[in-house]
Design a protein around this motif. Structure first.
Motif, mmCIF file in Angstrom:
data_model
loop_
_atom_site.group_PDB
_atom_site.id
_atom_site.type_symbol
_atom_site.label_atom_id
_atom_site.label_comp_id
_atom_site.label_asym_id
_atom_site.label_seq_id
_atom_site.Cartn_x
_atom_site.Cartn_y
_atom_site.Cartn_z
ATOM 1 N N SER A 56 25.819 1.396 2.387
ATOM 2 C CA SER A 56 24.836 2.289 2.199
ATOM 3 C C SER A 56 24.509 2.746 1.402
ATOM 4 O O SER A 56 23.377 2.381 1.383
ATOM 5 C CB SER A 56 25.978 3.586 3.485
ATOM 6 O OG SER A 56 26.963 3.879 1.999
ATOM 7 N N ARG A 59 21.685 -0.291 2.265
ATOM 8 C CA ARG A 59 20.273 0.552 3.190
ATOM 9 C C ARG A 59 19.652 0.659 2.204
ATOM 10 O O ARG A 59 18.516 1.062 2.280
ATOM 11 C CB ARG A 59 20.716 1.257 4.306
ATOM 12 C CG ARG A 59 21.752 -0.030 5.214
ATOM 13 C CD ARG A 59 21.927 1.420 6.262
ATOM 14 N NE ARG A 59 22.614 0.632 7.309
ATOM 15 C CZ ARG A 59 23.698 1.011 7.665
ATOM 16 N NH1 ARG A 59 24.614 1.729 7.009
ATOM 17 N NH2 ARG A 59 24.488 -0.125 8.701
ATOM 18 N N SER A 60 20.495 1.698 0.917
ATOM 19 C CA SER A 60 19.059 2.717 0.369
ATOM 20 C C SER A 60 18.353 1.793 -0.937
ATOM 21 O O SER A 60 17.632 1.814 -0.596
ATOM 22 C CB SER A 60 20.069 3.647 -0.477
ATOM 23 O OG SER A 60 19.682 3.963 -1.331
ATOM 24 N N VAL A 63 15.873 0.558 1.317
ATOM 25 C CA VAL A 63 14.393 1.308 1.612
ATOM 26 C C VAL A 63 13.796 1.341 0.759
ATOM 27 O O VAL A 63 12.193 2.147 0.729
ATOM 28 C CB VAL A 63 15.222 3.043 1.975
ATOM 29 C CG1 VAL A 63 14.777 3.753 1.970
ATOM 30 C CG2 VAL A 63 16.122 2.704 3.732
ATOM 31 N N GLN A 67 9.982 1.056 0.613
ATOM 32 C CA GLN A 67 8.710 2.125 0.509
ATOM 33 C C GLN A 67 8.020 1.616 -1.075
ATOM 34 O O GLN A 67 6.421 1.723 -0.940
ATOM 35 C CB GLN A 67 10.003 3.386 -0.324
ATOM 36 C CG GLN A 67 10.459 3.958 1.254
ATOM 37 C CD GLN A 67 11.836 5.085 0.771
ATOM 38 O OE1 GLN A 67 11.714 5.157 -0.372
ATOM 39 N NE2 GLN A 67 11.527 5.365 2.298
ATOM 40 N N ASP A 89 11.001 3.590 8.271
ATOM 41 C CA ASP A 89 12.385 5.203 7.997
ATOM 42 C C ASP A 89 13.122 4.554 9.347
ATOM 43 O O ASP A 89 14.141 5.227 9.205
ATOM 44 C CB ASP A 89 10.920 5.312 9.026
ATOM 45 C CG ASP A 89 10.095 6.423 8.263
ATOM 46 O OD1 ASP A 89 10.334 6.766 7.818
ATOM 47 O OD2 ASP A 89 8.970 6.435 8.732
ATOM 48 N N THR A 92 15.881 4.255 7.530
ATOM 49 C CA THR A 92 17.158 5.075 6.442
ATOM 50 C C THR A 92 17.997 6.191 8.172
ATOM 51 O O THR A 92 18.753 6.727 7.409
ATOM 52 C CB THR A 92 15.584 5.884 6.416
ATOM 53 O OG1 THR A 92 14.756 5.348 5.433
ATOM 54 C CG2 THR A 92 16.200 7.680 5.757
ATOM 55 N N ASN A 93 17.251 5.907 8.527
ATOM 56 C CA ASN A 93 17.951 6.525 10.028
ATOM 57 C C ASN A 93 19.729 5.205 10.582
ATOM 58 O O ASN A 93 20.206 5.870 11.294
ATOM 59 C CB ASN A 93 17.311 6.597 11.667
ATOM 60 C CG ASN A 93 15.967 7.288 11.258
ATOM 61 O OD1 ASN A 93 15.823 8.721 10.097
ATOM 62 N ND2 ASN A 93 14.291 7.306 11.604
ATOM 63 N N ILE A 96 22.191 6.161 5.825
ATOM 64 C CA ILE A 96 21.837 6.680 4.381
ATOM 65 C C ILE A 96 22.284 8.735 4.350
ATOM 66 O O ILE A 96 21.345 8.836 5.735
ATOM 67 C CB ILE A 96 20.470 6.625 4.194
ATOM 68 C CG1 ILE A 96 20.540 5.071 4.029
ATOM 69 C CG2 ILE A 96 21.122 6.957 2.632
ATOM 70 C CD1 ILE A 96 19.197 3.959 3.729
#
Length: 96
Positions: A56, A59-60, A63, A67, A89, A92-93, A96
């Motif tokens: 996580s 991934r964060s 992301v 962005q 997106d 995020t899905n 996270i």
């Protein structure tokens, strides 16, 4: 399903980069690094391997980078920005 979505988004990004206008070398390097890191994340998820950094957190971080690149693309390369937004997106899905 989200892994398939992100793979499709990455393929779309590659196709858009190849067919679109010139992207400066710094931005291209950022996109290539992001792509490599996402591919590595997908391999880790698929193999269910233990990572040094919790998934996580990774991934964060991805992301946030996607962005940030997306914001730069919105101004200089608007044809690429929607694809990067889609990738962020999808990441995020993924949990996270």
């Amino acid at each position: 399903m989200t892994i398939d979505n992100i793979k499709a988004s990455l393929q779309k990004l590659h196709a858009t980069l190849e067919s679109g206008g010139a992207v400066d070398s710094e931005l291209k390097q950022l996109l290539q690094t992001l792509d490599t890191d996402i591919q590595d994340l997908l391999k880790k998820d698929a193999a269910d391997a233990a990572a040094k950094v919790p998934q996580s957190d990774l991934r964060s971080e991805l992301v946030q980078r996607a962005q940030g690149i997306s914001a730069r693309l919105a101004v200089r390369h608007p044809h690429l920005e929607p694809v990067l937004r889609e990738i962020a997106d999808t990441l995020t899905n993924m949990g996270i």
